[in-house]
Design a protein around this motif. Structure first.
Motif, mmCIF file in Angstrom:
data_model
loop_
_atom_site.group_PDB
_atom_site.id
_atom_site.type_symbol
_atom_site.label_atom_id
_atom_site.label_comp_id
_atom_site.label_asym_id
_atom_site.label_seq_id
_atom_site.Cartn_x
_atom_site.Cartn_y
_atom_site.Cartn_z
ATOM 1 N N VAL A 73 110.988 120.121 43.300
ATOM 2 C CA VAL A 73 110.488 121.501 43.293
ATOM 3 C C VAL A 73 110.623 122.093 41.883
ATOM 4 N N ARG A 74 111.712 121.758 41.185
ATOM 5 C CA ARG A 74 111.880 122.216 39.792
ATOM 6 C C ARG A 74 110.789 121.646 38.890
ATOM 7 N N ILE A 75 110.368 120.412 39.187
ATOM 8 C CA ILE A 75 109.291 119.793 38.408
ATOM 9 C C ILE A 75 107.978 120.551 38.655
ATOM 10 N N VAL A 76 107.721 120.905 39.934
ATOM 11 C CA VAL A 76 106.530 121.709 40.250
ATOM 12 C C VAL A 76 106.581 123.015 39.457
ATOM 13 N N GLN A 77 107.754 123.632 39.440
ATOM 14 C CA GLN A 77 107.929 124.908 38.732
ATOM 15 C C GLN A 77 107.597 124.745 37.241
ATOM 16 N N ALA A 78 108.148 123.694 36.630
ATOM 17 C CA ALA A 78 107.902 123.461 35.197
ATOM 18 C C ALA A 78 106.409 123.259 34.928
ATOM 19 N N LYS A 79 105.742 122.488 35.788
ATOM 20 C CA LYS A 79 104.311 122.228 35.596
ATOM 21 C C LYS A 79 103.499 123.506 35.826
ATOM 22 N N THR A 83 101.023 125.486 33.263
ATOM 23 C CA THR A 83 99.635 125.798 33.628
ATOM 24 C C THR A 83 99.341 127.281 33.417
ATOM 25 N N LEU A 84 100.275 128.132 33.804
ATOM 26 C CA LEU A 84 100.063 129.576 33.625
ATOM 27 C C LEU A 84 99.952 129.916 32.132
ATOM 28 N N ALA A 142 97.020 125.513 43.908
ATOM 29 C CA ALA A 142 96.486 124.725 42.786
ATOM 30 C C ALA A 142 95.076 124.236 43.101
ATOM 31 N N LYS A 143 94.866 123.836 44.349
ATOM 32 C CA LYS A 143 93.556 123.343 44.776
ATOM 33 C C LYS A 143 92.526 124.481 44.757
ATOM 34 N N LEU A 144 92.935 125.668 45.232
ATOM 35 C CA LEU A 144 92.027 126.815 45.259
ATOM 36 C C LEU A 144 91.608 127.203 43.845
ATOM 37 N N CYS A 145 92.569 127.186 42.921
ATOM 38 C CA CYS A 145 92.272 127.489 41.516
ATOM 39 C C CYS A 145 91.202 126.537 41.012
ATOM 40 N N GLU A 146 91.405 125.248 41.266
ATOM 41 C CA GLU A 146 90.459 124.229 40.786
ATOM 42 C C GLU A 146 89.072 124.420 41.388
ATOM 43 N N GLN A 147 89.009 124.645 42.707
ATOM 44 C CA GLN A 147 87.721 124.746 43.397
ATOM 45 C C GLN A 147 86.922 125.957 42.932
ATOM 46 N N ASN A 148 87.622 127.029 42.537
ATOM 47 C CA ASN A 148 86.955 128.273 42.175
ATOM 48 C C ASN A 148 86.176 128.166 40.851
ATOM 49 N N PHE A 149 86.371 127.074 40.104
ATOM 50 C CA PHE A 149 85.585 126.876 38.874
ATOM 51 C C PHE A 149 84.240 126.211 39.170
ATOM 52 N N HIS A 150 84.062 125.765 40.405
ATOM 53 C CA HIS A 150 82.819 125.109 40.840
ATOM 54 C C HIS A 150 82.381 124.014 39.879
ATOM 55 N N GLY A 151 83.318 123.110 39.553
ATOM 56 C CA GLY A 151 82.944 121.926 38.783
ATOM 57 C C GLY A 151 83.105 122.028 37.280
ATOM 58 N N LYS A 152 83.296 123.241 36.707
ATOM 59 C CA LYS A 152 83.485 123.280 35.251
ATOM 60 C C LYS A 152 84.877 123.821 34.896
ATOM 61 N N SER A 153 85.872 123.202 35.506
ATOM 62 C CA SER A 153 87.243 123.654 35.301
ATOM 63 C C SER A 153 87.856 123.078 34.026
ATOM 64 N N PRO A 154 88.473 123.936 33.203
ATOM 65 C CA PRO A 154 89.213 123.420 32.058
ATOM 66 C C PRO A 154 90.660 123.067 32.449
ATOM 67 N N MET A 158 95.836 119.782 34.860
ATOM 68 C CA MET A 158 97.037 120.542 35.223
ATOM 69 C C MET A 158 97.062 120.873 36.715
ATOM 70 N N ASN A 159 95.877 121.249 37.254
ATOM 71 C CA ASN A 159 95.819 121.547 38.684
ATOM 72 C C ASN A 159 96.177 120.315 39.523
ATOM 73 N N SER A 160 95.712 119.131 39.081
ATOM 74 C CA SER A 160 96.068 117.908 39.831
ATOM 75 C C SER A 160 97.556 117.656 39.751
ATOM 76 N N VAL A 161 98.134 117.831 38.567
ATOM 77 C CA VAL A 161 99.568 117.575 38.436
ATOM 78 C C VAL A 161 100.356 118.524 39.335
ATOM 79 N N VAL A 162 99.990 119.817 39.329
ATOM 80 C CA VAL A 162 100.719 120.774 40.172
ATOM 81 C C VAL A 162 100.482 120.455 41.647
ATOM 82 N N HIS A 163 99.233 120.147 41.995
ATOM 83 C CA HIS A 163 98.944 119.798 43.386
ATOM 84 C C HIS A 163 99.728 118.549 43.806
ATOM 85 N N ASP A 164 99.684 117.507 42.984
ATOM 86 C CA ASP A 164 100.313 116.236 43.352
ATOM 87 C C ASP A 164 101.844 116.332 43.373
#
Ligand SMILES: *[C@@H]1O[C@H](CO)[C@@H](O)[C@H](O)[C@H]1NC(C)=O
Length: 177
Positions: A73-79, A83-84, A142-154, A158-164
């Protein structure tokens, strides 16, 4: 008759045996801790990520399952903090992405202010269901953040790392349930 072993030689051999014995015990315990991490990580959706992140924490060698859950959980926090920070940078450099970036900032604030503290406090108190809910929510944000870019996410990486990492943390907490 000559003494087959002088007292000094005897205590030297004795000391040597003690050293060899304690080295053996030490190796045996390190061995079993490595096995615990591997055993736990095999029950998560991303074994490689789980093992490689946990090994970066020296304390993981002596941690129990709950300790490993807290570390993840601390690793999730750091990632999520990384990302923020990236989101704040992008808000300056890519104003055309302002709306999805603001949306992500909200999601990541929720991860850092609600999901992670909930997961850690609940682990501490033994309320593992709430802890699992916190890590599951973090994966969803993290998944919602990624999806909201509709394919052009920068922020895809980072979103995958936080999600995973969140999904791995959730699976470790699941073992405690
Ligand atoms: C494990 O996580 C890493 C980092 O997010 C990712 O690149 C990789 O594809 C994941 N592997 C699986 C099997 O999900």
């Amino acid at each position: 008759m000559k003494n087959p072993m002088s007292p000094t030689l005897f205590s030297l051999v004795h000391a040597l045996l003690l050293i060899i014995f304690s080295l053996f015990i030490h190796c045996a315990s390190v061995q079993s801790d490595a096995t615990l991490i591997e055993y736990i990580c095999k029950k998560t959706p991303n074994y490689t990520l789980c093992v490689s992140f946990l090994y970066t924490y020296p304390e993981s060698a002596t941690a129990d399952v709950k300790g490993l859950a807290v570390m993840m959980v601390r690793i999730v926090q750091a990632k999520a903090i990384m990302t923020l920070n990236k989101i704040k940078e992008l808000l300056e450099s890519s104003p055309e992405l302002m709306l999805p970036l603001f949306y992500c900032a909200k999601k990541y604030n929720a991860i850092l202010r609600a999901d992670i503290p909930e997961a850690i406090e609940a682990l501490d108190k033994g309320f593992y269901k709430f802890s699992k809910a916190g890590t599951d929510d973090a994966a969803t944000e993290a998944k919602l953040c990624e999806q909201n870019f509709h394919g052009k996410s920068p922020l895809t990486y980072m979103n995958s790392v936080v999600h995973d990492t969140s999904a791995v943390a959730s699976a470790i907490v699941q073992i405690l349930l």
